[in-house]
Design a protein around this motif. Structure first.
Motif, PDB file in Angstrom:
ATOM      1  N   UNK A 114      11.448  26.378  93.096  1.00  0.00           N
ATOM      2  CA  UNK A 114      12.761  26.114  92.130  1.00  0.00           C
ATOM      3  C   UNK A 114      12.827  24.509  92.558  1.00  0.00           C
ATOM      4  N   UNK A 115      12.582  24.116  93.676  1.00  0.00           N
ATOM      5  CA  UNK A 115      12.622  22.577  93.853  1.00  0.00           C
ATOM      6  C   UNK A 115      11.878  21.785  92.890  1.00  0.00           C
ATOM      7  N   UNK A 116      10.728  22.138  92.483  1.00  0.00           N
ATOM      8  CA  UNK A 116       9.876  21.696  91.707  1.00  0.00           C
ATOM      9  C   UNK A 116      10.165  21.646  90.245  1.00  0.00           C
ATOM     10  N   UNK A 117      10.923  22.626  89.888  1.00  0.00           N
ATOM     11  CA  UNK A 117      11.182  22.799  88.504  1.00  0.00           C
ATOM     12  C   UNK A 117      12.600  21.839  88.457  1.00  0.00           C
ATOM     13  N   UNK A 118      13.579  21.891  89.405  1.00  0.00           N
ATOM     14  CA  UNK A 118      14.480  20.968  89.423  1.00  0.00           C
ATOM     15  C   UNK A 118      14.418  19.573  89.429  1.00  0.00           C
ATOM     16  N   UNK A 119      13.223  19.211  90.304  1.00  0.00           N
ATOM     17  CA  UNK A 119      13.089  17.812  90.105  1.00  0.00           C
ATOM     18  C   UNK A 119      12.641  17.166  88.595  1.00  0.00           C
ATOM     19  N   UNK A 120      12.141  18.101  88.094  1.00  0.00           N
ATOM     20  CA  UNK A 120      11.629  17.852  86.581  1.00  0.00           C
ATOM     21  C   UNK A 120      13.006  17.811  85.698  1.00  0.00           C
ATOM     22  N   UNK A 121      13.854  18.549  85.778  1.00  0.00           N
ATOM     23  CA  UNK A 121      14.916  18.909  84.802  1.00  0.00           C
ATOM     24  C   UNK A 121      16.423  18.220  85.477  1.00  0.00           C
ATOM     25  N   UNK A 122      16.257  17.799  86.613  1.00  0.00           N
ATOM     26  CA  UNK A 122      17.719  17.632  87.263  1.00  0.00           C
ATOM     27  C   UNK A 122      18.277  16.165  86.536  1.00  0.00           C
ATOM     28  N   UNK A 123      19.601  16.103  86.393  1.00  0.00           N
ATOM     29  CA  UNK A 123      20.516  15.149  85.918  1.00  0.00           C
ATOM     30  C   UNK A 123      21.229  14.590  87.158  1.00  0.00           C
ATOM     31  N   UNK A 124      22.015  13.315  86.924  1.00  0.00           N
ATOM     32  CA  UNK A 124      22.820  12.937  88.132  1.00  0.00           C
ATOM     33  C   UNK A 124      23.949  13.812  88.149  1.00  0.00           C
ATOM     34  N   UNK A 125      24.715  13.785  86.938  1.00  0.00           N
ATOM     35  CA  UNK A 125      25.932  14.573  86.772  1.00  0.00           C
ATOM     36  C   UNK A 125      26.065  15.426  85.580  1.00  0.00           C
ATOM     37  N   UNK A 126      26.908  16.092  85.450  1.00  0.00           N
ATOM     38  CA  UNK A 126      27.058  16.802  84.052  1.00  0.00           C
ATOM     39  C   UNK A 126      26.886  18.208  84.168  1.00  0.00           C
ATOM     40  N   UNK A 127      27.059  19.053  83.056  1.00  0.00           N
ATOM     41  CA  UNK A 127      26.681  20.491  83.093  1.00  0.00           C
ATOM     42  C   UNK A 127      25.284  21.025  83.142  1.00  0.00           C
ATOM     43  N   UNK A 128      24.813  21.720  84.118  1.00  0.00           N
ATOM     44  CA  UNK A 128      23.600  22.099  84.204  1.00  0.00           C
ATOM     45  C   UNK A 128      22.991  22.632  82.929  1.00  0.00           C
ATOM     46  N   UNK A 129      23.881  23.355  82.152  1.00  0.00           N
ATOM     47  CA  UNK A 129      23.464  24.078  81.038  1.00  0.00           C
ATOM     48  C   UNK A 129      24.148  23.388  79.755  1.00  0.00           C
ATOM     49  N   UNK A 130      23.595  22.666  78.784  1.00  0.00           N
ATOM     50  CA  UNK A 130      24.007  21.818  78.024  1.00  0.00           C
ATOM     51  C   UNK A 130      24.300  22.599  76.539  1.00  0.00           C
ATOM     52  N   UNK A 131      23.506  23.717  76.697  1.00  0.00           N
ATOM     53  CA  UNK A 131      23.440  24.617  75.294  1.00  0.00           C
ATOM     54  C   UNK A 131      24.803  25.459  75.259  1.00  0.00           C
ATOM     55  N   UNK A 132      25.722  25.219  73.971  1.00  0.00           N
ATOM     56  CA  UNK A 132      26.940  25.677  73.973  1.00  0.00           C
ATOM     57  C   UNK A 132      26.966  27.224  73.787  1.00  0.00           C
ATOM     58  N   UNK A 133      25.879  27.788  72.945  1.00  0.00           N
ATOM     59  CA  UNK A 133      25.805  29.144  72.997  1.00  0.00           C
ATOM     60  C   UNK A 133      24.646  29.746  73.599  1.00  0.00           C
ATOM     61  N   UNK A 134      24.595  29.985  75.161  1.00  0.00           N
ATOM     62  CA  UNK A 134      23.590  30.581  75.556  1.00  0.00           C
ATOM     63  C   UNK A 134      22.991  32.186  75.124  1.00  0.00           C
ATOM     64  N   UNK A 135      24.093  32.876  74.665  1.00  0.00           N
ATOM     65  CA  UNK A 135      23.480  34.101  74.172  1.00  0.00           C
ATOM     66  C   UNK A 135      22.512  33.888  72.715  1.00  0.00           C
ATOM     67  N   UNK A 136      22.959  33.109  72.176  1.00  0.00           N
ATOM     68  CA  UNK A 136      22.052  32.547  70.759  1.00  0.00           C
ATOM     69  C   UNK A 136      20.974  31.958  71.231  1.00  0.00           C
ATOM     70  N   UNK A 137      20.821  31.170  72.421  1.00  0.00           N
ATOM     71  CA  UNK A 137      19.634  30.493  72.624  1.00  0.00           C
ATOM     72  C   UNK A 137      18.640  31.772  73.003  1.00  0.00           C
ATOM     73  N   UNK A 138      19.114  32.312  74.042  1.00  0.00           N
ATOM     74  CA  UNK A 138      18.252  33.688  74.595  1.00  0.00           C
ATOM     75  C   UNK A 138      17.946  34.602  73.527  1.00  0.00           C
ATOM     76  N   UNK A 139      18.728  34.852  72.521  1.00  0.00           N
ATOM     77  CA  UNK A 139      18.333  35.666  71.384  1.00  0.00           C
ATOM     78  C   UNK A 139      16.869  34.867  70.566  1.00  0.00           C
ATOM     79  N   UNK A 140      17.035  33.683  70.417  1.00  0.00           N
ATOM     80  CA  UNK A 140      15.946  32.928  69.836  1.00  0.00           C
ATOM     81  C   UNK A 140      14.687  33.037  70.616  1.00  0.00           C
ATOM     82  N   UNK A 141      14.931  32.781  71.952  1.00  0.00           N
ATOM     83  CA  UNK A 141      13.866  32.844  72.869  1.00  0.00           C
ATOM     84  C   UNK A 141      13.037  34.354  72.843  1.00  0.00           C
ATOM     85  N   UNK A 142      13.832  35.582  72.757  1.00  0.00           N
ATOM     86  CA  UNK A 142      13.515  36.770  72.594  1.00  0.00           C
ATOM     87  C   UNK A 142      12.560  37.071  71.353  1.00  0.00           C
TER      88      UNK A 142
END
Length: 452
Positions: A333-361
């Motif tokens: 997980x540390x490897x993933x977060x080193x690539x994705x991490x921001x200094x501050x702000x929400x970790x999830x920037x997508x407003x509609x997570x269920x909709x994004x998951x449906x698109x992924x499925x």
């Protein structure tokens, strides 16, 4: 010698020797009243009751349990009426009643008991009969004790909605999470739509019927039950309900089917990470490799992700359990977060997570050979709480310590051991926690998938 003659002589003797009776109404002033005329237990009393500056005399007597009264401007008339009523009642009672020795003994015993409140035996008998009917034969002493314990006369009157508003303010002041308060609000608003009278009028059978009528699963019914119980417990704490109010005892817990912990396989997780929108990746990897609740990840800020200390801080304000906990960051997980991490702000920037998951499925659906071919089912269907279940399962297989996993997940060791023991093998756990951006390419995703 009959009883009537004896009663007449007793009446005459009372007139001659009565202690509270005026010798002659004409020779007495208003100050001589009240005066009582008595024959045995039958009596009538004349009171001086001046009204609007004018003399008035009121005669009071009983006919059975009924209290009678009549007013006169003249004391003689009032006194004559008292004598007439007592003689009439006593004469009729002597003619109608014949007491045995045992009955006389019973009366003698009852008389001093009744003296405390000044009741007559017949009035007590009538009241006792009526009360016994109301309580269906139960002990009147026990009913009186229950009523005293309830003290409903001292309970402030509050409606369900008033208590609800007070409770929400109190929960916010306690610093409880917005998620918890939002859940309470959503469930209790539905409850108040059908129950918004006085809070003490809410009854257990009505609550049970309302919850049973909801078109939801039993687990959700129990969640509604808990919300209603939270409201009523708050009302008791605020003294809006008696301390021993127990209507919720009539509302049982609904039986729930054993929940099967569904998980993703390592190869499925690789495919999902390969196809996911980059903005959804933090949601996926933190859920899969740290076990945070979906709602916790959505409310998490990057300032709570500390790669140097190796922990994610889940504050009480976002935790489902309303308690702060530290979650270790696994090496992958540390490897993933080193690539994705921001200094501050929400970790999830997508407003509609269920909709994004449906698109992924939907992206996991195999491509159609032609437009006429019907669309195929997703190769990787989304499973309820599968990210968190996967973490628990693989983590337990890796560390073999239910208490450690429970501490990291904010759960109990019993729950972890019951639901996640032996779901996966140790080799699968090693494969799961080896998933990194660099390793994704080494593990072949499920073929035939399309980009999201």
């Amino acid at each position: 010698m009959n009883a009537k003659s004896a009663k007449e002589r007793e009446s005459k003797k009372n007139l001659e020797n009565g202690a509270n009776q005026p010798e002659s109404a004409e020779s007495k002033s208003a100050s001589d009243f009240p005066a009582t005329y008595r024959v045995g237990q039958i009596k009538a009393t004349v009171y001086h009751t001046p009204t609007n500056g004018c003399d008035s005399f009121t005669t009071v007597w009983y006919e059975g349990p009924t209290r009678r009264r009549k007013s006169f401007p003249d004391p003689n008339a009032a006194w004559d009426h008292a004598v007439m009523m007592v003689d009439s009642v006593s004469t009729n009672e002597v003619e109608e009643i014949r007491l045995s020795g045992e009955e006389r003994l019973s009366y003698a015993r009852a008389k001093p008991v009744l003296a405390e409140f000044g009741f007559t035996l017949d009035s007590v008998a009538v009241e006792y009969r009526d009360a016994k009917r109301l309580v269906r034969g139960r002990s009147l002493v026990e009913v009186a004790r229950f009523y005293e314990a309830q003290r409903m006369r001292d309970v402030p009157k509050k409606t369900v909605s008033e208590v609800y508003e007070e409770m929400l303010l109190a929960k916010r002041d306690e610093g409880l999470s917005n998620r918890y308060i939002g859940d309470l609000r959503g469930r209790l608003r539905r409850f108040m739509a059908d129950h918004d009278g006085e809070i003490f009028e809410v009854k257990g059978p009505a609550i049970r019927a309302w919850i049973q009528g909801l078109k939801v699963a039993n687990r959700t019914r129990n969640n509604f039950r808990l919300s209603v119980q939270t409201l009523l417990s708050f009302a008791k704490a605020q003294r809006y309900l008696p301390k021993d109010w127990d209507e919720m005892e009539a509302v049982p817990l609904w039986k729930q089917k054993e929940e099967v912990a569904e998980i993703f396989s390592p190869s499925e997780m690789v495919s999902l990470l390969t196809l996911a929108d980059s903005r959804l990746l933090p949601f996926l990897v933190i859920g899969a490799f740290a076990g945070l609740q979906s709602a916790e990840v959505e409310r998490l800020d990057w300032t709570k992700v500390n790669l140097q200390s190796g922990y994610i801080t889940v504050d009480a304000s976002i935790a489902k359990t309303n308690s702060r906990r530290l979650v270790p960051i696994t090496p992958n997980l540390k490897v993933w977060l080193q690539k994705l991490r921001r200094t501050r702000g929400p970790v999830v920037e997508i407003a509609n997570v269920p909709n994004a998951i449906q698109k992924l499925v939907d992206a996991t659906r195999p491509a159609r050979a032609s437009e006429d071919e019907p669309e195929k089912e997703p190769t990787i269907p989304w499973r309820h709480n599968a990210l968190r279940h996967s973490f628990y399962s693989y983590r337990l297989a890796e560390v073999k310590n239910a208490a450690q996993v429970a501490l990291e997940a904010g759960n109990s060791p019993q729950m972890i051991f019951k639901h996640y023991r032996e779901l996966v093998a140790e080799e699968q756990a090693k494969e799961w926690f080896a998933i990194t951006p660099a390793e994704v390419a080494k593990i072949t995703p499920i073929p035939g998938l399309k980009a999201a």
